[in-house]
Scaffold this motif. Structure first.
Motif, PDB file in Angstrom:
ATOM      1  N   THR A  59       0.679  -1.144   0.097  1.00 24.63           N
ATOM      2  CA  THR A  59       0.006   0.226  -0.101  1.00 24.63           C
ATOM      3  C   THR A  59       0.969   1.321  -0.018  1.00 24.63           C
ATOM      4  O   THR A  59       0.637   1.992  -0.927  1.00 24.63           O
ATOM      5  CB  THR A  59      -1.077  -0.126   1.220  1.00 24.63           C
ATOM      6  OG1 THR A  59      -1.739  -1.093   1.203  1.00 24.63           O
ATOM      7  CG2 THR A  59      -1.967   1.187   1.344  1.00 24.63           C
ATOM      8  N   ARG A  98      -4.900   5.572 -15.112  1.00 29.10           N
ATOM      9  CA  ARG A  98      -5.217   6.446 -13.997  1.00 29.10           C
ATOM     10  C   ARG A  98      -5.392   7.852 -14.489  1.00 29.10           C
ATOM     11  O   ARG A  98      -6.345   8.754 -14.054  1.00 29.10           O
ATOM     12  CB  ARG A  98      -4.163   6.327 -13.119  1.00 29.10           C
ATOM     13  CG  ARG A  98      -4.006   7.545 -11.960  1.00 29.10           C
ATOM     14  CD  ARG A  98      -2.712   7.171 -11.227  1.00 29.10           C
ATOM     15  NE  ARG A  98      -2.434   5.932 -10.802  1.00 29.10           N
ATOM     16  CZ  ARG A  98      -2.399   5.628  -9.260  1.00 29.10           C
ATOM     17  NH1 ARG A  98      -2.405   6.531  -8.541  1.00 29.10           N
ATOM     18  NH2 ARG A  98      -2.146   4.311  -8.965  1.00 29.10           N
ATOM     19  N   ASP A 126      -4.932   8.205  -4.629  1.00 24.39           N
ATOM     20  CA  ASP A 126      -5.207   6.703  -4.973  1.00 24.39           C
ATOM     21  C   ASP A 126      -6.491   6.377  -5.114  1.00 24.39           C
ATOM     22  O   ASP A 126      -6.903   5.429  -5.829  1.00 24.39           O
ATOM     23  CB  ASP A 126      -4.567   5.890  -3.984  1.00 24.39           C
ATOM     24  CG  ASP A 126      -3.042   5.640  -4.404  1.00 24.39           C
ATOM     25  OD1 ASP A 126      -2.572   6.264  -5.237  1.00 24.39           O
ATOM     26  OD2 ASP A 126      -2.106   5.272  -3.374  1.00 24.39           O
ATOM     27  N   LEU A 168      -6.207   0.835  -8.920  1.00 19.75           N
ATOM     28  CA  LEU A 168      -5.893   0.450  -7.421  1.00 19.75           C
ATOM     29  C   LEU A 168      -5.097  -0.836  -7.092  1.00 19.75           C
ATOM     30  O   LEU A 168      -4.433  -0.828  -6.234  1.00 19.75           O
ATOM     31  CB  LEU A 168      -7.216   0.490  -6.843  1.00 19.75           C
ATOM     32  CG  LEU A 168      -7.928   1.722  -6.745  1.00 19.75           C
ATOM     33  CD1 LEU A 168      -9.577   1.226  -5.958  1.00 19.75           C
ATOM     34  CD2 LEU A 168      -7.366   2.626  -5.701  1.00 19.75           C
ATOM     35  N   ARG A 202      -3.728  -0.433  -3.921  1.00 19.51           N
ATOM     36  CA  ARG A 202      -4.654  -0.312  -2.514  1.00 19.51           C
ATOM     37  C   ARG A 202      -6.020  -1.302  -2.864  1.00 19.51           C
ATOM     38  O   ARG A 202      -6.874  -1.468  -1.952  1.00 19.51           O
ATOM     39  CB  ARG A 202      -5.634   1.053  -3.058  1.00 19.51           C
ATOM     40  CG  ARG A 202      -4.612   2.193  -2.483  1.00 19.51           C
ATOM     41  CD  ARG A 202      -4.511   2.785  -1.505  1.00 19.51           C
ATOM     42  NE  ARG A 202      -3.393   3.856  -1.365  1.00 19.51           N
ATOM     43  CZ  ARG A 202      -3.334   4.438   0.019  1.00 19.51           C
ATOM     44  NH1 ARG A 202      -4.047   4.433   0.613  1.00 19.51           N
ATOM     45  NH2 ARG A 202      -2.203   5.334  -0.019  1.00 19.51           N
ATOM     46  N   ASN A 222      -3.441   9.147  -0.202  1.00 18.22           N
ATOM     47  CA  ASN A 222      -4.595   8.330  -0.042  1.00 18.22           C
ATOM     48  C   ASN A 222      -5.820   9.074  -1.039  1.00 18.22           C
ATOM     49  O   ASN A 222      -6.598   8.138  -1.518  1.00 18.22           O
ATOM     50  CB  ASN A 222      -5.137   8.161   1.467  1.00 18.22           C
ATOM     51  CG  ASN A 222      -5.197   9.697   1.836  1.00 18.22           C
ATOM     52  OD1 ASN A 222      -4.479  10.719   1.890  1.00 18.22           O
ATOM     53  ND2 ASN A 222      -6.798   9.922   2.439  1.00 18.22           N
ATOM     54  N   GLY A 243       1.555   1.909  -3.678  1.00 20.55           N
ATOM     55  CA  GLY A 243       0.418   2.461  -3.885  1.00 20.55           C
ATOM     56  C   GLY A 243      -0.741   1.420  -4.462  1.00 20.55           C
ATOM     57  O   GLY A 243      -1.758   1.862  -5.095  1.00 20.55           O
ATOM     58  N   GLY A 256      -1.255  -0.282  -8.676  1.00 23.10           N
ATOM     59  CA  GLY A 256      -0.270   0.699  -7.823  1.00 23.10           C
ATOM     60  C   GLY A 256       0.242   1.868  -8.667  1.00 23.10           C
ATOM     61  O   GLY A 256      -0.213   2.096  -9.836  1.00 23.10           O
ATOM     62  N   ALA A 257       1.190   2.704  -8.149  1.00 25.14           N
ATOM     63  CA  ALA A 257       1.710   3.830  -8.546  1.00 25.14           C
ATOM     64  C   ALA A 257       2.330   3.298  -9.799  1.00 25.14           C
ATOM     65  O   ALA A 257       2.995   2.627  -9.886  1.00 25.14           O
ATOM     66  CB  ALA A 257       2.557   4.769  -7.746  1.00 25.14           C
TER      67      ALA A 257
END
Lengths: 192, 263
Positions: free
Chosen positions: A83, B25, B209, B60, A89, B206, A87, B63-64
């Motif tokens: 997380t 995204r 995301d 989600l 989630r 947060n 990232g 991830g980044a």
């Protein structure tokens, strides 16, 4: 342990006195008492007292209870890295990650007599109830919030799999010494 | 205009989102909400609000991504009370719950800096938060890897690893970081924070995301624009390429993700 034995001797005092004269019988008798205690372990009153969440009937935690007791630290450690650092989630099935401390707290928050959530300094707090018994002191709640935000009602059990484990019924439980012995995690020194 | 076209495509074939993993995204933030923006000139959006993403949005799970570089553009010429942004930030992250710390010890993610030219008497103020540098000195000096940069350019502290040495606070040229000096209670769910850790603006990671803009951007009424600096079609990139912007202490060549206009 001493208290444990003392209780049983007191309860069966006449039996013990008689059997002391016959050593083999004594041994057999003690073994019997010991085995009865393991079978009837939920009555021993020596383990920690935990409270399972309201409205949890027919639902389960992210894993069966036996697994959760042993593996919850690994879940939390794994998913906190996912997380925070990566990232991520959500899981592939769109549900929240298993090891979400926020989710743990939302479901497992315990209310006191005045219908308020108990905080981490209270022995009734779900995490504290076991950790105190097992002499585990972890730092999660130095930073993380220890009770749900708001009523917590909106979050309860929403992300959990719909599996019925008949042993999950809300209410107060007393874990046994044997339960706790089984929980003892394997010691890893692999990460931060 | 491109934004709207992308949006249409998304509506027609939801599955195309899953195939086109890398731009999802971006599409979500800028594609599905284009109509909500406030335009000051044809084709130029000043700000837009983002819809909350559901857990079904696959990014989600992904991830980044380094395909994205999140950034902010602060327009200091706008007549905005920056303290509104600070308040929104404090509320979002539950700041200000220190009871025993001195004022200069208390955590601040955004500082409002007042500057005055003594010669002309011209004065202005600007919000200064973590500048989310591309080559962040705080990340360089951290001995434990706690101070880190996500692939999408957000610089933040992993409190699980922070030992509170405060080397990053020394290294940061923007004085963006704070240290928590006392035991805290009543943190917010989404921003765990506690004694002995360094912390700073995390660009409301947060919220990002979850498909929302950072709290200060939302509270600024359009004076702060948030977006993807890597996407030349994003509003922030368009404005920056047309009107330019300045980075604070650009001479340090850290390439911050926060840009300013009017300084």
């Amino acid at each position: 342990m001493w208290l444990h034995l003392n209780f049983n001797f007191g309860f069966n005092s006449s039996f013990v006195r008689k059997s002391l004269q016959k050593l083999p019988l004594t041994v057999a008798g003690l073994a019997l008492i010991a085995s009865l205690n393991t079978v009837n372990a939920s009555q021993d009153g020596l383990g920690p007292k935990i409270t399972l969440p309201e409205n949890s009937e027919g639902k389960s935690c992210v894993l069966p209870s036996e697994q959760m007791r042993r593996e919850h630290p690994d879940l939390l450690k794994h998913d906190r890295i996912q997380t925070l650092r990566e990232g991520v989630r959500a899981k592939a099935d769109d549900k929240a990650l298993d090891g979400s401390l926020k989710q743990c707290v939302n479901c497992h928050a315990v209310k006191d007599e005045s219908n308020k959530f108990v905080r981490i300094d209270n022995d009734q707090h779900f995490c504290v109830s076991c950790h105190k018994y097992a002499a585990v002191s972890i730092d999660c709640f130095q930073c993380h919030r220890d009770i749900p935000e708001g009523s917590g009602a909106f979050h309860a059990l929403t992300n959990h799999k719909d599996v019925n484990y008949s042993n999950v019924v809300p209410g107060n439980y007393s874990l046994t010494v044997k339960d706790m012995a089984n929980i003892a995690p394997e010691v890893n020194s692999d990460d931060n | 205009m491109t934004i709207n076209i992308e949006n249409k495509n998304n509506d027609e074939t939801v599955n195309s989102l899953n195939k086109d993993a890398e731009s999802s995204r971006r599409n979500f933030i800028f594609g599905s909400v284009a109509a909500a923006g406030l335009s000051v000139a044809p084709g130029m959006m000043l700000y837009q609000t983002a819809n909350a993403r559901s857990l079904s949005d696959f990014s989600l799970k992904e991830g980044a991504s380094s395909k994205v570089r999140w950034g902010m553009l602060v327009d200091t010429t706008k007549d905005v009370d920056w303290n509104k942004c600070v308040d929104a930030c404090n509320k979002e992250h539950g700041l200000g719950n220190e009871k025993n710390s001195r004022d200069d010890q208390k955590t601040q993610y955004i500082r409002v800096v007042d500057v005055k030219n003594k010669g002309t008497g011209y004065s202005m103020s600007l919000p200064v938060m973590c500048q989310h540098c591309e080559s962040a000195p705080c990340v360089d000096v951290c001995p434990t890897g706690a101070s880190m940069k996500r692939p999408d350019g957000i610089v933040l502290v992993d409190r699980h690893r922070c030992i509170g040495c405060r080397y990053c606070m020394m290294a940061c040229p923007y004085k963006a970081r704070s240290f928590v000096h006392e035991v805290l209670t009543d943190q917010t769910e989404n921003t765990p924070r506690g004694k002995g850790c360094v912390e700073s603006c995390n660009m409301c990671v947060n919220r990002i995301d979850n498909g929302q803009e950072p709290a200060c951007v939302e509270a600024s009424g359009g004076a702060i624009i948030f977006g993807d600096l890597n996407d030349s079609e994003s509003p922030i990139s368009k404005i920056l390429s047309k009107h330019g912007g300045k980075q604070i202490r650009a001479d340090l060549k850290l390439n911050p993700g926060v840009h300013y206009q009017g300084i």
